[in-house]
Design a protein around this motif. Structure first.
Motif: not given
Length: 533
Positions: A375-376, A502
């Motif tokens: 994920g970010r 994400k």
């Protein structure tokens, strides 16, 4: 009686016709929504490798568009390296009795490094309206042709003021490239490829620094103007070949759909993916569904960026862009000069700068894996926290006195900060920027975000030059304390306000912003595939 019967019959016939039309309309809407849902589910269910196989040309055209970033990176690092290049400082600097060498005075160090950013600031404000009107493809081609012309003025510059103006003019096309590239790359690929496609921008930023590092390393011992004029001339390597490629590139199908050119959008989708694996009709239906959610009677304008839920989206993009200058990035941009001020010899400083750029490229590629699977938000936060720790350690190393060990520690920590930045915060930023903005306002939002980047960067460059210049602040590694303080502010802000996007479609992202879901709740929020609010 006969007339009344005829009227009743006509009324029944008309009622049946109207009912049939309504039925057909509802059936059409139902089929449209079913196609949109099918296309969104197909993107959700793809693995990364399946997405690459289904959209091979999308990956290629994202690669080509990302190459435009090389030019800004090349010139940003070029000016930073020129400040440590003996032939350049001898022609444009003054003799320093204290250090026994020529140096460019602080005000011109800063001015040369902000000139391109000033031009880019103009460029990003031009990019939004220009792209909204003529599309990503033609806006980028315009920038490439302008850059070809502006390089001439820098190549023939014989004074610092002329070089300043030349850099400013070159910056205008950079602003167009940097505003358009993340938006275009995020729009032409499916959900699972958004992270690697937009992170390529950071990789090509590293490629530009590698090229300029290798060139200036080669010429650092050369005497005379050719030591800096040849690196300037090498900028002509990029615009024309890229212009030829982008001329044949497809326009973003999202942009075409926004303009109501759905047939052209379907053809663009077919050019981006394999016809056997991509249903262009359903994919365009998915795009129309999202665009209908954002529908407005007004033409996109900058005022809308600061209204309603779009204000939150704009702030996220602007803060992420601003943070790139406040979490150690400027040490990376001035790596060679930093190494020199940390006590390294000229050749060693250039070699370390080249090593830094090469490691940055490797770490960006590693970040593809991290951002795709973790994920970010998490990558951004953990990377920022690690950078904060290293910046404070750099400050400590610069505070223990003058010694070879302290110099080596400062150089090592400067290198690690520059490299680690490209593993976490930097590449994650590009993905966040590409995903956060509304489709309708995307060119304007990315332009506004990049404008914020330059507005923050310009005073930071003056500050960085002052801190490192031996005739001014002469802080060396102690600048880590300053950047550590700003990095802490950015980390706290990101923890509070940065959502995890994400695996989210643009429809889901739109809905979650409209529902005003807190950033820390995004990961566990479920959006039904039928929701259209």
């Amino acid at each position: 009686m006969a007339a009344t019967a005829d009227q009743d019959l006509e009324s029944k016939i008309q009622h049946n016709v109207d009912h049939h039309d309504v039925y057909e309309e509802k059936a059409g809407i139902s089929a449209f929504k079913a196609g949109a849902i099918e296309a969104e589910n197909a993107e959700h269910n793809m693995t990364v490798m399946e997405a690459v196989k289904a959209y091979p040309m999308a990956s290629f055209w994202a690669f080509v568009m990302s190459c435009t970033i090389i030019m800004e990176s090349y010139d940003v690092f070029l000016m930073g390296n020129f400040l440590a290049l003996p032939s350049f400082t001898q022609d444009f600097g003054v003799w320093s009795e204290a250090h026994g060498e020529y140096i460019v005075v602080t005000k011109w160090q800063s001015a040369l490094q902000v000139s391109g950013q000033l031009g880019a600031l103009i460029g990003v404000f031009l990019a939004g309206p220009l792209t909204s009107r003529i599309g990503y493809r033609w806006a980028t081609l315009t920038g490439l042709m302008l850059l070809n012309v502006f390089i001439f003025s820098m190549y023939f510059a014989k004074s610092l003021p002329v070089m300043f103006v030349s850099q400013l003019l070159e910056g205008i096309p950079w602003g167009i490239f940097i505003a358009n590239a993340p938006a275009y790359c995020s729009e032409i690929v499916p959900i699972k490829l958004r992270a690697p496609a937009t992170q390529m921008l950071q990789m090509f930023w590293a490629v530009g620094s590698i090229i300029v590092g290798a060139v200036t390393y080669h010429y650092n011992d050369v005497k005379g103007p050719s030591a800096y004029r040849i690196p300037i001339a090498l900028q002509w390597m990029f615009p024309t070949p890229l212009a030829i490629l982008i001329f044949f590139a497809p326009e973003s199908p999202w942009w075409l759909t926004r303009k109501g050119r759905t047939e052209e959008a379907a053809k663009a989708v077919e050019r981006l993916g394999k016809r056997s694996q991509v249903n262009s009709t359903e994919t365009v239906a998915m795009m129309r569904r999202v665009i209908d959610l954002e529908k407005s009677e007004k033409k996109p304008n900058h005022i809308e960026l600061f209204k309603g839920t779009d204000l939150r989206r704009t702030l996220i993009v602007c803060c992420v862009y601003a943070a790139q200058n406040l979490t150690g990035n400027l040490i990376a941009n001035q790596a060679v000069y930093f190494f020199k001020q940390a006590g390294m010899g000229v050749s060693t400083a250039f070699a370390l700068g080249l090593i830094t750029s090469a490691l940055q490229m490797i770490f960006v590629m590693l970040s593809w894996i991290l951002t795709t699977y973790f994920g970010r938000r998490s990558i951004y936060l953990w990377g920022s926290a690690a950078n904060l720790t290293l910046l404070v350690a750099l400050g400590v190393a610069g505070s223990v006195g003058v010694s070879k060990a302290a110099s080596n520690a400062q150089a090592s920590l400067g290198l690690i900060v520059s490299v680690l930045f490209t593993l976490g915060p930097a590449p994650a930023s590009w993905v966040i920027i590409g995903e956060t903005s509304a489709i309708r306002l995307r060119p304007l939002t990315t332009g506004m975000g990049r404008a914020t980047y330059y507005i923050v960067e310009i005073p930071c460059i003056f500050l960085a030059s002052y801190m490192l210049n031996p005739n001014s602040g002469n802080l060396g590694g102690k600048c880590g304390y300053v950047w550590g303080g700003t990095a802490l502010v950015c980390l706290v802000t990101a923890w509070w306000g940065l959502p995890e996007m994400k695996g989210r479609s643009y429809r889901e992202i739109d809905i979650m912003f409209r529902r005003r879901i807190p950033a820390r709740q995004w990961k566990k929020t479920v959006i039904d595939v039928n929701d259209d609010e």
